[in-house]
Design an enzyme around this catalytic site. Sequence first.
Site, short mmCIF file in Angstrom:
data_model
loop_
_atom_site.label_atom_id
_atom_site.label_comp_id
_atom_site.label_asym_id
_atom_site.label_seq_id
_atom_site.Cartn_x
_atom_site.Cartn_y
_atom_site.Cartn_z
N LYS A 31 -41.02 37.88 -8.35
CA LYS A 31 -40.49 39.22 -8.60
C LYS A 31 -38.96 39.26 -8.46
O LYS A 31 -38.26 39.78 -9.35
CB LYS A 31 -41.13 40.20 -7.61
CG LYS A 31 -40.55 41.59 -7.62
CD LYS A 31 -40.97 42.38 -6.40
CE LYS A 31 -40.30 41.83 -5.16
NZ LYS A 31 -40.48 42.69 -3.98
N THR A 32 -38.43 38.71 -7.38
CA THR A 32 -36.99 38.74 -7.13
C THR A 32 -36.24 38.00 -8.23
O THR A 32 -35.18 38.45 -8.71
CB THR A 32 -36.67 38.13 -5.76
OG1 THR A 32 -37.37 38.86 -4.74
CG2 THR A 32 -35.19 38.16 -5.47
N ASP A 220 -36.91 48.28 -6.90
CA ASP A 220 -37.79 47.27 -6.31
C ASP A 220 -38.77 47.95 -5.34
O ASP A 220 -38.48 49.01 -4.79
CB ASP A 220 -36.93 46.25 -5.56
CG ASP A 220 -37.76 45.08 -5.03
OD1 ASP A 220 -38.84 44.82 -5.58
OD2 ASP A 220 -37.31 44.46 -4.05
N GLU A 221 -39.93 47.32 -5.11
CA GLU A 221 -40.94 47.84 -4.18
C GLU A 221 -41.27 49.30 -4.47
O GLU A 221 -41.35 50.14 -3.58
CB GLU A 221 -40.47 47.69 -2.72
CG GLU A 221 -40.13 46.28 -2.30
CD GLU A 221 -41.36 45.39 -2.08
OE1 GLU A 221 -42.49 45.83 -2.38
OE2 GLU A 221 -41.18 44.25 -1.61
N GLN A 251 -50.23 46.26 -2.97
CA GLN A 251 -49.54 46.03 -1.69
C GLN A 251 -48.91 47.32 -1.15
O GLN A 251 -47.96 47.28 -0.37
CB GLN A 251 -48.47 44.95 -1.85
CG GLN A 251 -49.03 43.57 -2.15
CD GLN A 251 -47.96 42.49 -2.07
OE1 GLN A 251 -47.49 42.13 -1.00
NE2 GLN A 251 -47.58 41.97 -3.23
N ARG A 592 -50.19 36.11 2.52
CA ARG A 592 -49.06 35.55 3.27
C ARG A 592 -49.22 34.03 3.40
O ARG A 592 -48.26 33.31 3.68
CB ARG A 592 -48.98 36.12 4.69
CG ARG A 592 -48.71 37.62 4.85
CD ARG A 592 -47.59 38.13 4.00
NE ARG A 592 -48.10 38.61 2.73
CZ ARG A 592 -47.37 38.78 1.63
NH1 ARG A 592 -46.10 38.47 1.64
NH2 ARG A 592 -47.91 39.24 0.51
#
Length: 691
Positions: A31-32, A220-221, A251, A592
Site C-alpha cells: 500500500k505505501t 491513507d487508512e 482492518q 501480523r
Amino acid sequence: MIFKDINQSQEKAIRHIDGPMLILAGAGSGKTKTITTRLAYLIDEVGIPAQNTLTLTFTNKAANIMKIRALNLMKNSNNQNPLLCTFHKFGLLFLRMHIEKLGRKNNFIIIDTEDRKKIIKELIDEELNASNISNYISYLKNHSKNVEMVFNDLNLYKNDEEKFKKFEKLALCYKNYQNYLLKNNFVDFDDLLMLSNEILESDHNFAKEQSELYRYITVDEYQDTNALQYQILKNLCLVHENICVVGDDDQSIYGWRGAKIENILNFQSQFKNVKLVKLEQNYRSVGNILNAANKLIKNNDKRLGKELICTKDQGEQIKIDEAQDEKEESLKIAKHVKTLLQQGVDASEIAVLFRINALSRALEEALNKEKIPFKLLSGIKFYERAEIKDIISYLRLLTNLNDDYSLKRIINRPRRNFGSTSLKKLEDYAQKEKISLFEALNNLDQSDFFPKKTQKEIHLFLEHIKTLKECNNLKELIYQLEEKIKLKDFYQNQADSEDKISNIDEFYASLKDKIKEGYYENLDDILNEIALLSDQDDLSEKSINIMSIHSSKGLEFDHVFIMGLEQGIFPLLNDTSDIEEERRLAYVAITRAKKYLYLSFTHSRFHKGIRMPFKKSQFLEESCLNIKSSKKEHILQKKEVGFKKGDLIKHKIFGIGRIIDVQTSKNEQKLSINFGGITRNILSSFVEKVI
C-alpha cells in the site's frame, strides 16, 4: 524506473489521474509503495504542481516515511514540496493561516489531553469526573457539535426531566470549557479539525478556493476516518472529485473511538464514477497464514470483498495449543519463545498478542520466570498500571504504617475529599511533629484540622485500615480489601473503566488462587514477589514484543503468538462489542505473522474475579483450523463419568467449586464440594467438569 517492482494492480492505481478512486489494499499488499509512487508519478511525470496535492495519513511516522520515499522517486525532488502529513497537522497549518476568519488570533497555543483534563477539573463540581467530561467534549467535537448545537439538542429531552438536567449540566461544562479556551487563546487537539471544518462550512466561496488549491487529495487508512474527517474531505472536494482513498475495510478496528467503517463501505455511492482497484497480492505472509485469514474474514457481511493472494510458499502449518488454565498457557508460550531464542531467532521478530490487557499478567509472570526480556508496546506492564499500583500501595501501607509514599498515593483513592491542600497541611503538621503521615492522621482524627466532610472520610479510612490490620489470614485480608476500599467503584466512572476493572479482578483472583495453593504465607511474601516481577533482570538484552492486538496494527513479525482464543475473551462478548469488528481484529492479528503463527486457548481462566470455564473461540473454526482434542480430554469424554478429589466443577446454582471428597454409591457418586468456603454434598449428575 518509477514502475520498477510494481505489479499490475498497483500500476493501474498509480496511473489513475482524475476522478475518485478507492484502493482496497489488503494487509502486506504494498500500500505505501503504491501511494508514494502515485504521488511521485503525478508530480514528476504528469506535471501536477506539488502544492496542489494533499496526502493525509494518521501518524507522523507514516507521513515521514511516505514523504521520504516519494521524494526519492522524483528526479527533481529539491524543487518539490508536496503537503504530506497527518489530519491534525493539516488542521494546525490550516488554522495558523485562516483562524482569523473565526475572529481569533493565529498565535494560539495548542493544549494536550492532560492539559484539557486539568482545565476541566478546575471548572467543574467535585462530584463530576474530569476524565468523563473530557471524553464527552472530545466526542462532541469529533461530531462537529459546537456549544450552540449542544444547547439546542437539549430540546430532545424536554419531556424527561432527569435526562434534561444531566445533559444540561454537560452542556454547561462544554460552554465553560470553550469560554476558557477562547479567553486564553487555547486550541485543543480536537479543535484542530473541528475549527478547520467550521471555517470551510461557514464560507462556501472560501471552501471552493481551498478545493482549487488541493486538486489532488490522497487519504491513507481511510477505514479509520471519522465523521468529522469525512466532512472536511467533502468540503475540500467541492470543485473536483480527485480524491483517492486507500484502506482496508477488513482492518477497520477503531469503531470504539469514533472511526466509521461506513466511510469506506459507502465511498462508491458518495462519489461519482469511482474507480475501484484491489491490491490483493500479499508480500508478507506464507500461504497457510493467508488461507486462515481469508477464510476467517469471509464470515463478515459488512465488507466490500477481496482475497489476499500469496506470493510466497505455503510455509509451516499454524500451530494450535490448548491449556488447562492461563498459567499453563503462558508457561507454554514462554518455553516456546525460549526455544526460539536459543535457536538464534532475533527477539525483535517475536511477538505475543492478546485481546484484553488483563491477559498480560500471567504472561509477564511466565516470561520473568523463564528470564526472557520483553517490552510491552503502547501499554503499561501489568504491575505498573495505576489501578494495580493502588492496591499494592494499600498492601504496603498495611505492612508499614510509616510508609508515607504509599499513603500519599492512596489517601484520595477512592476520593475522600482529601485534595492537595489537605495533603499539604498534613505534611506540614507531620514534619513539625516529626512523625509519619499516618500517625499525623490519627492525631488529627477527632480535631477540626480538616473540613467536616474530609474529617468524616478520613475517620472511615482509618477504621478500614484498622479492620484490615486485624484480619486473621491473607484470604480474609484480600476479601476485606475488596469490600472496604471499593477501588472498582472508584474506577467504574473513569476512562477505560472496563479494562481497569478487569485488571483489578485479575489481580485479586490471582492473589486468592495463590493463597489457596499455599504459595504465600504472609503479606511480605506477596509484596516481595511483586517487587521481583516488576523488575526485569537485564533490560540491556534484546526483548521480545508483547502487546494488545490494537497496538500491533501496522507491524509485522516472523513469529506471532496469539493467546486467549476463547469465546468471551476473543471474541470479546459484551453489550458494546461488535462481532464483525472482533473478527476484523482477529484478521489483523493473524496477518501480523510473516512465517510462523501460534494460537492458544484455555479451558478455564480467571475472568471478572472468578475462575470460569471457557470454550475455544469460534474464530478457530471459522479459519478452518483443525483442532484435535488432547488425549486427556478425549478419555474423559469417552468415559463421561468419574470425578475425583481436586476436580474443578460447575453447578448451575452454586457456580464453580472444587471436589474435596468422593463417595461412590451404586451408579452415582456423592461429592463433597467446596464452593468458596462453603462445603456442600451434591450428587455427581448435578455437576459438570470445568477441566
